[in-house]
Design an enzyme around this catalytic site. Structure first.
Site, short mmCIF file in Angstrom:
data_model
loop_
_atom_site.label_atom_id
_atom_site.label_comp_id
_atom_site.label_asym_id
_atom_site.label_seq_id
_atom_site.Cartn_x
_atom_site.Cartn_y
_atom_site.Cartn_z
N VAL A 1 4.39 0.89 1.82
CA VAL A 1 4.64 -0.29 2.65
C VAL A 1 4.77 -1.50 1.73
CG1 VAL A 1 3.79 -1.74 4.52
CG2 VAL A 1 3.35 0.72 4.57
N ASP B 1 -3.35 7.87 15.02
CA ASP B 1 -4.00 7.48 13.77
C ASP B 1 -4.75 6.15 13.94
OD1 ASP B 1 -4.75 7.93 11.14
OD2 ASP B 1 -2.99 6.95 10.29
N LYS C 1 8.29 -0.26 5.75
CA LYS C 1 7.71 1.06 5.46
C LYS C 1 8.83 2.00 5.06
CE LYS C 1 4.62 4.57 7.30
NZ LYS C 1 3.73 4.93 8.41
N GLY D 1 0.69 5.63 1.15
CA GLY D 1 -0.03 6.74 1.78
C GLY D 1 0.77 8.01 1.72
N GLY D 2 0.34 9.01 2.49
CA GLY D 2 1.00 10.30 2.46
C GLY D 2 2.41 10.26 2.97
N MET D 3 2.71 9.35 3.91
CA MET D 3 4.04 9.32 4.50
C MET D 3 4.99 8.40 3.74
SD MET D 3 3.59 9.52 8.61
CE MET D 3 5.32 9.91 8.74
N GLY E 1 0.83 -1.20 0.00
CA GLY E 1 0.00 0.00 0.00
C GLY E 1 0.86 1.24 0.00
#
Length: 544
Positions: free
Chosen positions: A27, A135, A42, A22-24, A20
């Protein structure tokens, strides 16, 4: 973004696939060739990797997360760097994400209690070390192959405010200028997180409460067409009662969820341990009820209270079509109901809200709360507010036979369980800023109606209040505090812990002894006035 090209090698980890993004960062699923196990890696984005502040934050948060050792928290194994971008190696959890489980529909209360208790236990372990996740959301919760809940991604974790005060405040805003990165996921943010304020462990408890709500209802409590609408609801709106979407949710669990998602931190649970205790108690009580609960009668005896003949006729038809329910009586008005219900002691009452003479909530005050009550009304606001206050159910006219039978099922489940105070239900049913215009009092078989405009004063007598009006007094089972909350504060003022007075009836205020006063009423009655009560009374009188 720095990326791995599968199959690539990173130290002794073989990259298998991307899980996946995401913004950071992204992974990846990888294989640890030394220990022969799967791991998750990550990798921070190139954009954030170029910012020394974010790199330091990433490393610091990785160190924090790696210090946690709990069966419900995915472990951090190690950290490193790839082409200038930091990465961390985490436990890879195979199983079903909570998002997938919720997508199948609302969960059973037992499942929610079990998962909620595991999450609360994990957060208690993190919070005890001063670590806030920031989160908590269904995407970061997963059930492993054995059904154990795991919290993933402490990637936004940080020390609480006292340890983080040295960090620059601009890194804590909701939308960061670098990459427009949201620190947290909008639907699950606490109000203080949405405002971009410093957060503590109670923010995680708010987010967990949102998750518990979604597990029960199959939908989040705060939703909208865009992030701004969602945040506006988080800050200012109350969610609908979760039991409206899942009739199996017990009132105790609904109360726990509502306490979690209080907008003010001080009104929420103050620790994950406190939340865990309540969830465990609910789990224990549910198990106890399953084995030792009061058995509902095989046939429920029902009383209909409605001023409309057509409505009563439909309810008669539905009762006749519902196995295990028989009609005990019909009442065409509130006065009939106040006499009939205590005499017959039915198993369930189907009660209209809007009726002449006495409305449904006034009837409820007169008959007490030993009998489960289902509200039936064409007025949406009244019924839903009553349901929020833990009424058994509401039926919004017109309703179907199936909906009626669902309500009967809920009433059967509540047989033998304590009901909330009637005045609490009545208060919840009033729209905001709408106050009583009359008070009903039962005196044996008689019912008195006291117009609020003619109420001179009320006097506290333990769990009762003595109402004084037109030279008479009436004793009502209600605390003076709850009565005060139901009366217009522009007309009635608490002058003493024992007295609530109608300011229209105050003739003058006289000194009584050192630092004490009495209010002399137009009837000649004299009431003690405390120092705080004098200030409130004087402010009201001067403002007239």
């Amino acid at each position: 973004m720095a990326e791995f090209q599968e199959p690539a090698m990173l130290k002794h980890f073989r990259i298998v696939s991307k899980l996946g993004e995401g913004g950071m960062g992204a992974v990846y699923l990888a294989r640890d060739t030394r220990l022969d196990r799967n791991v998750a890696i990550k990798l921070l984005t190139v954009e954030l990797a170029g910012d020394a502040r974010h790199v330091e934050r990433f490393r610091r948060e990785a160190r924090l997360a790696s210090s946690l050792n709990h069966p419900n928290i995915a472990q951090i194994y190690e950290t490193g760097e790839h082409e200038g971008a930091p990465f961390l190696v985490m436990e890879y959890v195979e199983g079903e994400p909570l998002t997938a489980r919720i997508a199948r529909g609302p969960m059973k209360p037992a499942e929610v209690l079990d998962a909620g208790a595991q999450a609360a236990d994990a957060l208690d372990a993190a919070h005890s070390q001063g670590i806030v996740h920031r989160d908590i959301k269904p995407a970061n919760l997963i059930f492993d192959a054995r059904g154990r809940l795991k919290i993933l991604d402490f990637g936004l974790a940080r020390r609480e405010a006292q340890a983080a005060a040295r960090e620059q405040r601009d890194a804590d805003t909701v939308l960061m200028t670098t990459g427009n990165l949201v620190l947290g996921t909008v639907h699950y943010m606490s109000p203080e997180q949405a405002f971009g304020k410093d957060v503590d462990h109670r923010s995680d408890l708010f987010s967990l409460g949102v998750v518990l709500y979604e597990m029960c209802a199959g939908r989040p409590p705060f939703d909208g067409e865009n992030s701004q609408q969602v945040i506006a609801k988080i800050l200012s709106s109350q969610p609908e009662a979760v039991a409206r979407f899942n009739y199996e949710v017990p009132e105790g669990l609904d109360r726990v969820i509502r306490k979690c998602i209080e907008k003010e931190c001080a009104r929420r649970y103050q620790s994950a341990r406190e939340l865990l205790v309540d969830l465990e108690n609910l789990r224990r009580d549910a198990g106890s009820r399953a084995t030792t609960s009061v058995t509902a009668p095989s046939v429920l005896r029902a009383v209909i209270v409605d001023d409309e003949e057509l409505a009563r006729g439909l309810l008669r038809e539905y009762i006749g079509a519902t196995p295990g329910v028989e009609l005990a009586a019909e009442c065409a008005n509130g006065f009939e109901a106040a006499k009939t219900i205590p005499a017959l002691k039915p198993d369930v009452v189907i009660l209209d809200v809007q009726m002449p003479k006495l409305n449904g909530f006034e009837v409820l005050e007169l008959i007490g709360t030993e009998t489960p009550v289902i509200f039936a009304t064409a007025f949406d606001d009244y019924a839903m507010r009553a349901f929020d206050a833990n009424a058994v159910d509401y039926l919004l006219k017109p309703f179907s036979l199936e909906r009626f039978q669902t309500a009967i099922g809920r009433a059967r489940q509540r047989t033998g369980q304590p009901m909330p105070p009637a005045v609490q239900l009545a208060a919840a049913a009033r729209p905001p800023q709408e106050f009583l215009d009359r008070i009903v009092v039962k005196d044996g078989s008689r019912v008195h109606i006291v117009p609020v405009g003619k109420l001179e004063y009320a006097e506290a007598q333990d769990d009762y209040v003595s109402l004084h009006s037109e030279g008479k007094s009436y004793l009502k089972q209600q605390t003076i505090s709850s009565l005060e909350a139901s009366l217009d504060p522009r007309r009635f003022v608490r002058v003493h812990r024992s007295y609530l007075v109608n300011i229209e009836c105050v003739a003058r205020i006289e000194p009584y002894a050192k630092d004490s006063r009495v209010a002399v009423l137009t009837s000649g009655a004299q009431l003690a006035v405390s120092r705080a009560g004098y200030d409130r009374l004087r402010a009201l009188l001067e403002g007239r």
